[in-house]
Structure formats: C-alpha cells, structure tokens
Design a protein around this motif. Structure first.
Motif, PDB file in Angstrom:
ATOM      1  N   VAL A  35       0.843  -1.202   0.000  1.00 34.28           N
ATOM      2  CA  VAL A  35       0.000   0.000   0.000  1.00 34.28           C
ATOM      3  C   VAL A  35       0.879   1.252   0.000  1.00 34.28           C
ATOM      4  O   VAL A  35       0.668   2.179  -0.787  1.00 34.28           O
ATOM      5  CB  VAL A  35      -0.939   0.022   1.228  1.00 34.28           C
ATOM      6  CG1 VAL A  35      -1.678   1.343   1.309  1.00 34.28           C
ATOM      7  CG2 VAL A  35      -1.921  -1.137   1.174  1.00 34.28           C
ATOM      8  N   LEU A  36       1.857   1.271   0.865  1.00 33.51           N
ATOM      9  CA  LEU A  36       2.681   2.466   1.055  1.00 33.51           C
ATOM     10  C   LEU A  36       3.610   2.725  -0.122  1.00 33.51           C
ATOM     11  O   LEU A  36       3.958   3.881  -0.382  1.00 33.51           O
ATOM     12  CB  LEU A  36       3.472   2.349   2.355  1.00 33.51           C
ATOM     13  CG  LEU A  36       2.601   2.334   3.615  1.00 33.51           C
ATOM     14  CD1 LEU A  36       3.411   1.870   4.809  1.00 33.51           C
ATOM     15  CD2 LEU A  36       1.980   3.696   3.857  1.00 33.51           C
ATOM     16  N   ASP A  37       4.000   1.685  -0.844  1.00 33.27           N
ATOM     17  CA  ASP A  37       4.888   1.863  -1.990  1.00 33.27           C
ATOM     18  C   ASP A  37       4.255   2.773  -3.037  1.00 33.27           C
ATOM     19  O   ASP A  37       4.885   3.714  -3.517  1.00 33.27           O
ATOM     20  CB  ASP A  37       5.252   0.516  -2.596  1.00 33.27           C
ATOM     21  CG  ASP A  37       6.224   0.654  -3.748  1.00 33.27           C
ATOM     22  OD1 ASP A  37       7.277   1.298  -3.574  1.00 33.27           O
ATOM     23  OD2 ASP A  37       5.917   0.122  -4.833  1.00 33.27           O
ATOM     24  N   SER A  38       3.005   2.505  -3.385  1.00 28.97           N
ATOM     25  CA  SER A  38       2.353   3.355  -4.387  1.00 28.97           C
ATOM     26  C   SER A  38       2.124   4.760  -3.844  1.00 28.97           C
ATOM     27  O   SER A  38       2.276   5.744  -4.559  1.00 28.97           O
ATOM     28  CB  SER A  38       1.038   2.735  -4.858  1.00 28.97           C
ATOM     29  OG  SER A  38       0.062   2.768  -3.842  1.00 28.97           O
ATOM     30  N   LEU A  39       1.796   4.852  -2.574  1.00 24.25           N
ATOM     31  CA  LEU A  39       1.559   6.161  -1.952  1.00 24.25           C
ATOM     32  C   LEU A  39       2.845   6.992  -1.924  1.00 24.25           C
ATOM     33  O   LEU A  39       2.841   8.163  -2.287  1.00 24.25           O
ATOM     34  CB  LEU A  39       1.018   5.962  -0.538  1.00 24.25           C
ATOM     35  CG  LEU A  39       0.518   7.184   0.194  1.00 24.25           C
ATOM     36  CD1 LEU A  39      -0.610   7.852  -0.565  1.00 24.25           C
ATOM     37  CD2 LEU A  39       0.061   6.789   1.590  1.00 24.25           C
ATOM     38  N   ALA A  40       3.940   6.371  -1.544  1.00 25.62           N
ATOM     39  CA  ALA A  40       5.223   7.077  -1.498  1.00 25.62           C
ATOM     40  C   ALA A  40       5.670   7.492  -2.894  1.00 25.62           C
ATOM     41  O   ALA A  40       6.266   8.554  -3.068  1.00 25.62           O
ATOM     42  CB  ALA A  40       6.283   6.199  -0.835  1.00 25.62           C
ATOM     43  N   GLY A  41       5.357   6.678  -3.884  1.00 22.98           N
ATOM     44  CA  GLY A  41       5.703   7.015  -5.257  1.00 22.98           C
ATOM     45  C   GLY A  41       4.936   8.215  -5.771  1.00 22.98           C
ATOM     46  O   GLY A  41       5.452   9.016  -6.554  1.00 22.98           O
ATOM     47  N   GLU A  42       3.704   8.361  -5.330  1.00 24.81           N
ATOM     48  CA  GLU A  42       2.884   9.498  -5.748  1.00 24.81           C
ATOM     49  C   GLU A  42       3.262  10.792  -5.035  1.00 24.81           C
ATOM     50  O   GLU A  42       3.061  11.871  -5.582  1.00 24.81           O
ATOM     51  CB  GLU A  42       1.399   9.219  -5.444  1.00 24.81           C
ATOM     52  CG  GLU A  42       0.784   8.192  -6.337  1.00 24.81           C
ATOM     53  CD  GLU A  42      -0.634   7.855  -5.895  1.00 24.81           C
ATOM     54  OE1 GLU A  42      -1.284   8.682  -5.230  1.00 24.81           O
ATOM     55  OE2 GLU A  42      -1.084   6.750  -6.225  1.00 24.81           O
ATOM     56  N   ALA A  43       3.737  10.673  -3.809  1.00 27.71           N
ATOM     57  CA  ALA A  43       4.048  11.866  -3.010  1.00 27.71           C
ATOM     58  C   ALA A  43       5.428  11.728  -2.375  1.00 27.71           C
ATOM     59  O   ALA A  43       5.560  11.632  -1.157  1.00 27.71           O
ATOM     60  CB  ALA A  43       2.979  12.062  -1.944  1.00 27.71           C
ATOM     61  N   PRO A  44       6.484  11.713  -3.206  1.00 25.31           N
ATOM     62  CA  PRO A  44       7.832  11.504  -2.654  1.00 25.31           C
ATOM     63  C   PRO A  44       8.287  12.630  -1.730  1.00 25.31           C
ATOM     64  O   PRO A  44       9.249  12.467  -0.981  1.00 25.31           O
ATOM     65  CB  PRO A  44       8.715  11.413  -3.900  1.00 25.31           C
ATOM     66  CG  PRO A  44       7.954  12.111  -4.968  1.00 25.31           C
ATOM     67  CD  PRO A  44       6.498  11.893  -4.645  1.00 25.31           C
ATOM     68  N   GLU A  45       7.591  13.764  -1.767  1.00 27.26           N
ATOM     69  CA  GLU A  45       7.964  14.890  -0.909  1.00 27.26           C
ATOM     70  C   GLU A  45       7.421  14.748   0.515  1.00 27.26           C
ATOM     71  O   GLU A  45       7.747  15.556   1.379  1.00 27.26           O
ATOM     72  CB  GLU A  45       7.478  16.211  -1.521  1.00 27.26           C
ATOM     73  CG  GLU A  45       5.975  16.430  -1.470  1.00 27.26           C
ATOM     74  CD  GLU A  45       5.154  15.617  -2.475  1.00 27.26           C
ATOM     75  OE1 GLU A  45       3.917  15.650  -2.359  1.00 27.26           O
ATOM     76  OE2 GLU A  45       5.730  14.948  -3.364  1.00 27.26           O
ATOM     77  N   GLN A  46       6.623  13.705   0.777  1.00 24.05           N
ATOM     78  CA  GLN A  46       6.067  13.488   2.108  1.00 24.05           C
ATOM     79  C   GLN A  46       6.881  12.431   2.844  1.00 24.05           C
ATOM     80  O   GLN A  46       7.014  11.297   2.386  1.00 24.05           O
ATOM     81  CB  GLN A  46       4.600  13.081   2.021  1.00 24.05           C
ATOM     82  CG  GLN A  46       3.722  14.209   1.529  1.00 24.05           C
ATOM     83  CD  GLN A  46       2.255  13.870   1.640  1.00 24.05           C
ATOM     84  OE1 GLN A  46       1.866  12.871   2.227  1.00 24.05           O
ATOM     85  NE2 GLN A  46       1.430  14.735   1.073  1.00 24.05           N
TER      86      GLN A  46
END
Length: 119
Positions: A35-46
């Motif tokens: 789950v977090l992999d796709s989320l981190a990829g979309e918002a690498p600044e977070q």
C-alpha cells in the motif's frame, strides 16, 4: 491469500495512508509495504509514508528495499535522525556492521547521546 495488486492502490491517498497504517499496526508488513509503496511514489515529498514504508520493508525482511528507501529519505532529509538509526540497523541486519557504525553514530549524536570521555 493472493490479493490483487489493484486492492493496494484503491482509494484516495488518505484512505491508502490509513490502510497502510492499519496493516503496519496489525504486523502485516508485506501488505503495508504494498500500500505504502504506491503512496510514497505518488508523493515523494512526504516523509511519513516513506518512513513507514522503510519500516515495513525492514520488518518484512526486505532489507535491500529498506536500505534503498532509507538512503533516498536521507538524501532528501539528511537530518532525519530516525532514518539514520534505521539505516544503521538495516545495514547491521545485513551483516554490514562496519558500514552501519557511521549511521548509528550520527543517529546517536543527533539524539544527544555522546560517548563519555575516558580519562
């Protein structure tokens, strides 16, 4: 259980963040990482999703991925002391104690833990 990849990517960013946290808290680290992999990829600044992703990788023994994510975090946020500590621990777990020592020293110094003077 073979859950389709689309499940991990469904919903808004906030919903996926919550789902990733719930998986992590339930010690379902591999599911949390998906789950977090796709989320981190979309918002690498977070930072928060990326740090939790690194922790999920670490706890699911995906140490190479944990190392990569932690190095990326430290490239962007070099003063993130928890990432320094985690990278040190990740390297230790891979049998790379000499390399880990640098990151563990930095993390300790950032936390205000200095070795006592001998003498």
């Amino acid at each position: 259980m073979n859950t389709p990849t689309a499940y991990y990517e469904q919903g808004t960013a906030a919903e996926r963040w919550e789902r990733g946290r719930l998986f992590f808290e339930a010690k379902e680290y591999t599911a949390a990482a998906r789950v977090l992999d796709s989320l981190a990829g979309e918002a690498p600044e977070q930072l928060a999703p990326r740090l939790l992703l690194a922790r999920a990788y670490y706890h699911s023994a995906q140490l190479t991925r944990a190392e990569g994510e932690l190095r990326a975090i430290l490239e962007r946020w070099p003063v993130e002391d928890y990432a320094q500590l985690m990278l040190g621990r990740t390297l230790e777990r891979q049998g790379r104690a000499a390399e880990a020592a640098r990151y563990l020293r930095i993390a300790a110094a950032m936390a205000g833990e200095f070795p006592e003077d001998e003498g």
